[in-house]
Design a protein around this motif. Structure first.
Motif, PDB file in Angstrom:
ATOM      1  N   THR A  92     -62.654  13.182  -8.947  1.00 49.43           N
ATOM      2  CA  THR A  92     -61.244  13.342  -9.019  1.00 49.43           C
ATOM      3  C   THR A  92     -60.688  12.326  -7.731  1.00 49.43           C
ATOM      4  O   THR A  92     -61.351  12.600  -6.633  1.00 49.43           O
ATOM      5  CB  THR A  92     -60.944  14.593  -8.768  1.00 49.43           C
ATOM      6  OG1 THR A  92     -61.391  15.576 -10.078  1.00 49.43           O
ATOM      7  CG2 THR A  92     -59.398  15.020  -8.571  1.00 49.43           C
ATOM      8  N   CYS A  94     -57.604  11.908  -5.207  1.00 50.75           N
ATOM      9  CA  CYS A  94     -56.342  12.375  -4.807  1.00 50.75           C
ATOM     10  C   CYS A  94     -56.342  12.250  -3.309  1.00 50.75           C
ATOM     11  O   CYS A  94     -57.229  12.798  -2.548  1.00 50.75           O
ATOM     12  CB  CYS A  94     -56.346  13.840  -5.011  1.00 50.75           C
ATOM     13  SG  CYS A  94     -54.557  14.743  -4.845  1.00 50.75           S
ATOM     14  N   ARG A  97     -57.210  15.193  -0.316  1.00 48.61           N
ATOM     15  CA  ARG A  97     -57.940  16.225  -1.120  1.00 48.61           C
ATOM     16  C   ARG A  97     -57.348  17.664  -1.383  1.00 48.61           C
ATOM     17  O   ARG A  97     -57.368  18.176  -2.450  1.00 48.61           O
ATOM     18  CB  ARG A  97     -59.572  16.555  -0.568  1.00 48.61           C
ATOM     19  CG  ARG A  97     -60.388  15.516  -1.402  1.00 48.61           C
ATOM     20  CD  ARG A  97     -61.634  15.824  -0.825  1.00 48.61           C
ATOM     21  NE  ARG A  97     -61.913  17.183  -0.965  1.00 48.61           N
ATOM     22  CZ  ARG A  97     -63.335  17.612  -0.541  1.00 48.61           C
ATOM     23  NH1 ARG A  97     -64.228  16.768   0.121  1.00 48.61           N
ATOM     24  NH2 ARG A  97     -63.532  18.903  -0.678  1.00 48.61           N
ATOM     25  N   ASN A 100     -55.273  18.347  -4.495  1.00 49.42           N
ATOM     26  CA  ASN A 100     -55.911  17.528  -5.914  1.00 49.42           C
ATOM     27  C   ASN A 100     -55.603  18.426  -6.972  1.00 49.42           C
ATOM     28  O   ASN A 100     -55.746  18.209  -8.362  1.00 49.42           O
ATOM     29  CB  ASN A 100     -57.329  17.146  -5.789  1.00 49.42           C
ATOM     30  CG  ASN A 100     -58.268  18.525  -5.399  1.00 49.42           C
ATOM     31  OD1 ASN A 100     -57.578  19.510  -5.255  1.00 49.42           O
ATOM     32  ND2 ASN A 100     -59.591  18.248  -5.287  1.00 49.42           N
ATOM     33  N   ASP A 101     -55.099  19.761  -6.803  1.00 49.56           N
ATOM     34  CA  ASP A 101     -54.789  20.486  -7.842  1.00 49.56           C
ATOM     35  C   ASP A 101     -53.105  20.849  -7.891  1.00 49.56           C
ATOM     36  O   ASP A 101     -52.521  21.722  -8.594  1.00 49.56           O
ATOM     37  CB  ASP A 101     -55.090  22.073  -7.568  1.00 49.56           C
ATOM     38  CG  ASP A 101     -56.652  21.997  -7.935  1.00 49.56           C
ATOM     39  OD1 ASP A 101     -57.116  21.165  -8.822  1.00 49.56           O
ATOM     40  OD2 ASP A 101     -57.389  22.846  -7.337  1.00 49.56           O
ATOM     41  N   LYS A 105     -48.073  16.330  -9.395  1.00 51.76           N
ATOM     42  CA  LYS A 105     -48.329  14.913  -9.243  1.00 51.76           C
ATOM     43  C   LYS A 105     -48.580  14.343 -10.396  1.00 51.76           C
ATOM     44  O   LYS A 105     -48.745  15.073 -11.596  1.00 51.76           O
ATOM     45  CB  LYS A 105     -49.410  14.713  -8.360  1.00 51.76           C
ATOM     46  CG  LYS A 105     -49.421  14.894  -7.001  1.00 51.76           C
ATOM     47  CD  LYS A 105     -50.404  14.331  -6.126  1.00 51.76           C
ATOM     48  CE  LYS A 105     -50.219  14.368  -4.524  1.00 51.76           C
ATOM     49  NZ  LYS A 105     -51.297  13.651  -3.864  1.00 51.76           N
ATOM     50  N   ARG A 107     -50.752  12.905 -13.376  1.00 51.03           N
ATOM     51  CA  ARG A 107     -52.155  13.184 -13.731  1.00 51.03           C
ATOM     52  C   ARG A 107     -52.690  12.134 -14.756  1.00 51.03           C
ATOM     53  O   ARG A 107     -52.174  11.966 -15.702  1.00 51.03           O
ATOM     54  CB  ARG A 107     -52.341  14.660 -14.210  1.00 51.03           C
ATOM     55  CG  ARG A 107     -51.966  15.447 -12.958  1.00 51.03           C
ATOM     56  CD  ARG A 107     -52.072  17.165 -13.384  1.00 51.03           C
ATOM     57  NE  ARG A 107     -51.245  17.334 -14.877  1.00 51.03           N
ATOM     58  CZ  ARG A 107     -50.104  17.798 -14.437  1.00 51.03           C
ATOM     59  NH1 ARG A 107     -49.425  17.718 -13.397  1.00 51.03           N
ATOM     60  NH2 ARG A 107     -49.400  18.213 -15.762  1.00 51.03           N
ATOM     61  N   VAL A 154     -52.903  11.807  -9.276  1.00 50.43           N
ATOM     62  CA  VAL A 154     -54.144  12.583  -9.329  1.00 50.43           C
ATOM     63  C   VAL A 154     -55.149  11.940 -10.647  1.00 50.43           C
ATOM     64  O   VAL A 154     -54.455  12.135 -11.655  1.00 50.43           O
ATOM     65  CB  VAL A 154     -54.146  14.137  -9.675  1.00 50.43           C
ATOM     66  CG1 VAL A 154     -55.609  14.591  -9.365  1.00 50.43           C
ATOM     67  CG2 VAL A 154     -53.333  14.738  -8.499  1.00 50.43           C
ATOM     68  N   LYS A 156     -58.605  11.661 -12.598  1.00 46.54           N
ATOM     69  CA  LYS A 156     -59.993  12.063 -13.081  1.00 46.54           C
ATOM     70  C   LYS A 156     -60.573  10.895 -13.805  1.00 46.54           C
ATOM     71  O   LYS A 156     -60.157  10.469 -14.821  1.00 46.54           O
ATOM     72  CB  LYS A 156     -59.939  13.575 -13.908  1.00 46.54           C
ATOM     73  CG  LYS A 156     -59.605  14.510 -12.902  1.00 46.54           C
ATOM     74  CD  LYS A 156     -59.838  15.891 -13.618  1.00 46.54           C
ATOM     75  CE  LYS A 156     -59.332  17.202 -12.781  1.00 46.54           C
ATOM     76  NZ  LYS A 156     -60.396  17.292 -11.530  1.00 46.54           N
TER      77      LYS A 156
END
Length: 441
Positions: A92, A94, A97, A100-101, A105, A107, A154, A156
């Motif tokens: 991940t 971001c 950090r 990051n959830d 943002k 995704r 973000v 992944k």
């Protein structure tokens, strides 16, 4: 000349004849083999100077993440189905950090290496992560502008979705695209799962015993539902193409999102493919329909606004048996061109994707309802709380229809067999019945 002398001479001539006949046959067979060896192209092996092994690549990525804890995190997700284990690493990105959830943002979810033989895709994943960490840089790109774009994202990255299949390729099966137990992971998703075209090849396209029968697909499905991305890209090799839904039919979706996807792909094609990449639906462009693919699921079920399949390289002149050459660059110049061009293409998507979708206004808030799961997941203990902005009704209905179709086919087959057995029984009973005289005794 006596009879014994004639017989002896005849035997000698016979032995000599059979010896020369055997020698001629031996030379003919070996000569043909030598000719075949001369005319048959040699198969290309993995160039270890260009490509990491799967183990080395994972270690390089772990080290990269360790060096940049302010930008990157990594988790390894493990799963098992009927004794078959799998694991997938997810990186991940971001900035800062702790956010990051942050659901505000934009995704993006990227998957590489879904097919084991497409090794170049995993090298591209590593390069993208290296650029995100700022250990590598894109030429002619303003760093301040790039950082401003990345601050809003973000990302992944799944660098190697099919680790078990990749290991089979590294062990010498260079044409293997399936996972460690022979299932094509890009046919194991639930949208139109299990349908077979006339040219269906079980070696290439085995869809598994049921939707999400494979632990790799289960992991990816849960990741997609929990992350709820705005953009999904499934990265492959074999040709140069920029595909949007659908794979299972010869059409593209209707509406604004389809138009936005096409505009973005046309811009990427112009800037990075020099307009040589094929654009359109996978099912309408590649020459065959594919059922049960990840991209169709992402678009139809997870409702990702922009869902793509990219094909980043293909050698159309390679022999169909020379799989490494067909799917991967074999020289340094081509390798660097592919990696550089497609790295730049992804950063164009990072910049233009949010602009096309109006950042986050097109996303519906996440609901608290969890998604439906496949029967295999339920039986193997994969029940867990998963939320999605659309709830569970669509997927439950869709999976239910798949099961209804399967049971209906079994019902029809059973009915035909029972009818055949019943008719056979009647015919047999009639033929064995004694003939009675019409005249009373």
């Amino acid at each position: 000349m006596g009879p014994s002398r004639v017989l002896s001479l005849y035997s000698s001539l016979s032995i000599t004849f059979f010896f020369f006949a055997f020698l001629q046959g031996f030379l003919l067979v070996n000569g043909n083999n030598n000719i075949n060896n001369l005319t048959q192209p040699s198969l290309t092996s993995i160039n270890r100077d260009l490509y990491h092994s799967s183990g080395d690549l994972v270690e390089e990525i772990k080290a990269l993440v360790h060096r940049h804890p302010d930008k990157l995190t990594m988790e390894t997700i493990k799963s098992r189905n009927k004794g078959y284990p799998a694991e997938i690493s997810v990186v991940t990105y971001c900035r800062g950090r702790k956010d990051n959830d942050d659901r505000s943002k934009f995704r993006i979810l990227l998957s590489f290496g879904q097919h084991g033989r497409e090794i170049i895709t995993t090298e591209l994943a590593f390069r993208i992560l290296s650029i995100l960490s700022e250990e590598r840089f894109l030429p002619n790109v303003d760093s301040a502008s790039l950082n401003s774009t990345l601050d809003k994202l973000v990302i992944k990255v799944v660098p190697m979705e099919n680790l078990n299949g990749r290991k089979l390729v590294e062990a010498g099966d260079l044409c293997e695209r399936r996972n460690g137990r022979g299932v094509d992971l890009n046919r194991n998703w639930s949208v139109d799962w299990g349908k077979k075209e006339k040219d269906y090849d079980p070696y290439e396209e085995n869809p598994g015993t049921a939707p999400f029968s494979e632990p790799e697909s289960q992991i990816m499905r849960k990741l997609a539902i929990s992350f709820d991305p705005h953009i999904w890209v499934n990265v492959h090799s074999g040709m140069e193409a920029l595909f949007m839904p659908y794979d299972h039919k010869n059409t593209t979706p209707d509406g604004l999102s389809s138009h936005q996807m096409k505009l973005l792909l046309e811009e990427v094609n112009h800037l990075h493919c020099q307009k040589r990449c094929m654009i359109g639906s996978g099912g309408g462009s590649v020459g065959y329909l594919a059922h049960g693919t990840a991209t169709d699921y992402m678009y139809d079920i997870v409702r990702v606004p922009m869902a793509f399949t990219f094909e980043i390289y293909g050698d159309g002149e390679a022999s169909s048996k020379d799989c490494f050459k067909m799917f991967n660059p074999t020289d340094l110049t081509t390798f660097n061109r592919v990696i550089n061009d497609w790295s730049a293409a992804f950063f164009t998507i990072f910049k233009l994707g949010p602009q096309q979708l109006g950042v986050v206004h097109s996303k519906v808030p996440v609901s608290n309802l969890d998604k439906g799961v496949s029967i295999d997941e339920y039986l193997d203990g994969y029940l867990m709380q998963r939320s999605s902005r659309h709830g569970k009704k669509m997927e439950v209905l869709e999976l239910g229809m798949q099961e209804i179709r399967t049971y209906f086919r079994l019902f029809l087959l059973s009915s035909v067999l029972l009818l055949f057995m019943f008719c056979s029984r009647i015919a047999k009973s009639k033929s064995s019945r004694p003939v009675l005289s019409a005249i009373p005794l």
